[in-house]
Design an enzyme around this catalytic site. Structure first.
Site, PDB file in Angstrom:
ATOM      1  N   HIS A  60      -3.236 -15.122   1.869  1.00 52.15           N
ATOM      2  CA  HIS A  60      -2.045 -14.683   1.116  1.00 52.15           C
ATOM      3  C   HIS A  60      -0.827 -15.212   1.840  1.00 52.15           C
ATOM      4  CE1 HIS A  60       0.051 -11.640  -1.565  1.00 52.15           C
ATOM      5  NE2 HIS A  60       1.021 -12.000  -0.733  1.00 52.15           N
ATOM      6  N   HIS A  62       2.893 -17.657   1.217  1.00 50.02           N
ATOM      7  CA  HIS A  62       3.823 -18.263   0.255  1.00 50.02           C
ATOM      8  C   HIS A  62       4.243 -19.640   0.761  1.00 50.02           C
ATOM      9  CE1 HIS A  62       4.283 -14.612  -2.226  1.00 50.02           C
ATOM     10  NE2 HIS A  62       4.093 -13.969  -1.076  1.00 50.02           N
ATOM     11  N   LYS A 154      -2.941 -14.283  -9.598  1.00 48.48           N
ATOM     12  CA  LYS A 154      -2.102 -13.315  -8.875  1.00 48.48           C
ATOM     13  C   LYS A 154      -1.292 -12.494  -9.875  1.00 48.48           C
ATOM     14  CE  LYS A 154       1.038 -11.735  -5.809  1.00 48.48           C
ATOM     15  NZ  LYS A 154       1.964 -12.624  -5.090  1.00 48.48           N
ATOM     16  N   HIS A 193      -0.916  -7.900  -5.779  1.00 49.21           N
ATOM     17  CA  HIS A 193       0.129  -7.337  -4.922  1.00 49.21           C
ATOM     18  C   HIS A 193       0.190  -5.831  -5.185  1.00 49.21           C
ATOM     19  CE1 HIS A 193       4.344  -6.845  -3.357  1.00 49.21           C
ATOM     20  NE2 HIS A 193       4.356  -5.903  -4.297  1.00 49.21           N
ATOM     21  N   HIS A 221      -1.913  -5.994   0.567  1.00 51.73           N
ATOM     22  CA  HIS A 221      -0.872  -5.097   1.095  1.00 51.73           C
ATOM     23  C   HIS A 221      -1.396  -3.653   1.170  1.00 51.73           C
ATOM     24  CE1 HIS A 221       1.425  -8.612   0.397  1.00 51.73           C
ATOM     25  NE2 HIS A 221       1.807  -8.355  -0.845  1.00 51.73           N
ATOM     26  N   ASP A 277       1.101 -12.775   4.488  1.00 49.87           N
ATOM     27  CA  ASP A 277       2.242 -12.764   3.557  1.00 49.87           C
ATOM     28  C   ASP A 277       3.351 -13.668   4.076  1.00 49.87           C
ATOM     29  OD1 ASP A 277       3.509 -12.096   1.184  1.00 49.87           O
ATOM     30  OD2 ASP A 277       4.292 -10.192   1.906  1.00 49.87           O
TER      31      ASP A 277
END
Length: 381
Positions: A60, A62, A154, A193, A221, A277
């Protein structure tokens, strides 16, 4: 070119003792003692006194940046290869976040392919927080079937920035994902998420109660707030997978303690993973949902928290490592990732006796040598 690493104490992540590991053409081809360097141009690294582990797998992250909640100036930047090398991350799954307007999926796919070209193993999830979902092709099912890098979809649930789809809408999406995965020879995931608003895990219970296989539902998360963590533990006890974020807010003092609590909870330990993340935004909102601050998530959380478990809390190496290595590869249907084994991808890390990272090998290529990054991204100085 071949790479022979000699005399390392190998945690595969299982403890294999002192071994030699031979890598050829991006694969581990032999593990044993006193392996000969018989291939031409074989590079030999004497790792006596060092600990070898699999490369870390961050599922996970970005890679094209996240954010944007506070306007265009708050869009977080893309990552560069050296950031991953610095923390031993040799495999990633890139994804999008809140911003489904300016962060395009073709850009995400291009970045995945760029990182693969630069030397790491890389995949992606299609879509973002938003529902109805977005896709590279005419639908997410075709993304999963037609694009090798796409492992799943996602979305966000239980977050004030999510689209609050109904249980039936989520079930329909899961069915598309599962069938496309079957046809493509993948598992197919809904990567979720998890926000702070209650209700998502009750939705999963209803979906599973209808007979839908739990393995396609992948919340992340899961350590962010106590009620989410407690719900995630119950979900895990029913056979689900849970992912704990190492680079953002946590209801424990640190993410290492959250992982340890999960490991001690009765959840199948192979169903517990971590992710960073990284390069996602870390916004702070007031009670009215107005953003009052913003940070950028780091990419080094997995290394930091695994090291914390081992060095500060005395968790055995072979128990701490899988959440960032083998468990991730197995959970994603990529069993050649996150392990030191014959036939596995040539990803490995070498640590000194203080668990300081000294070597990074990605797809059999040395990316860090004696603590110095020797392979950087295309446009890095």
């Amino acid at each position: 070119m071949a790479l022979l690493i000699r005399n390392a104490h190998v945690f595969a992540p299982e403890d294999l003792g002192v071994q030699d590991v031979l890598m050829v053409e991006e694969k581990i081809v032999a593990i044993g003692q006193e392996l000969p360097a018989w291939l031409p141009n074989t590079e030999v690294i004497d790792a006596k006194g060092m600990i070898m582990t699999p490369g870390f797998f961050d599922q996970h992250i970005h890679i094209t940046g996240g954010g944007g909640e506070g306007g265009p100036a708050t869009r977080t930047p893309e990552l560069v290869l050296s950031e991953l090398v610095a923390c031993g991350t040799t495999s990633i799954v890139g994804l999008s976040g809140t911003d489904y307007l300016t962060r395009s999926l073709p850009n995400l796919l291009a970045k995945v392919r760029a990182l693969k070209t630069e030397g790491i193993s890389a995949w992606m999830h299609t879509s973002s927080y938003h529902y109805p979902v977005s896709s590279l092709t005419d639908c997410v099912a075709n993304d999963i079937f037609m694009i090798p890098e796409v492992l799943g979809v996602k979305i966000a649930l239980g977050d004030h920035r999510s689209s609050f789809p109904t249980t039936l809408e989520v079930l329909h999406l899961l069915t598309d994902i599962r069938v496309a995965g079957m046809i493509a020879g993948k598992i197919g995931f809904l990567h979720i998420h998890s926000g702070n608003i209650p209700g998502a895990f009750e939705m999963y219970d209803e979906i599973v109660a209808r007979g839908f296989p739990i393995r396609h539902i992948r919340p992340t998360h899961c350590g962010r707030i106590r009620h989410v963590f407690d719900s995630a533990i119950e979900f895990g006890k029913k056979g689900g997978w849970i992912d704990i974020t190492t680079g953002a807010s946590c209801c424990f003092e640190n993410a290492a303690l959250a992982v340890m609590a999960a490991l001690d909870s009765g959840v199948d330990p192979t169903h517990i993973t971590v992710s960073s993340d990284g390069h996602g935004s870390v916004p702070r909102f007031d009670e009215n949902g107005i953003m009052v601050g913003l940070g950028v998530g780091g990419v080094a959380g997995n290394l930091k928290e695994v090291k914390r478990m081992i060095c500060d809390y005395n968790v055995p190496i072979e128990k701490a490592l899988p959440v960032a290595t083998k468990n991730v590869g197995m959970a994603l249907g990529l069993p050649d990732q996150g392990v030191i084994a014959k036939g596995a991808c040539g990803n490995a890390l070498l640590f000194d006796s203080n668990f300081e990272l000294k070597y990074v090998v990605a797809r059999s290529k040395v990316m860090m040598r004696n603590g110095e990054i020797v392979v950087k991204g295309t446009f890095e100085n």
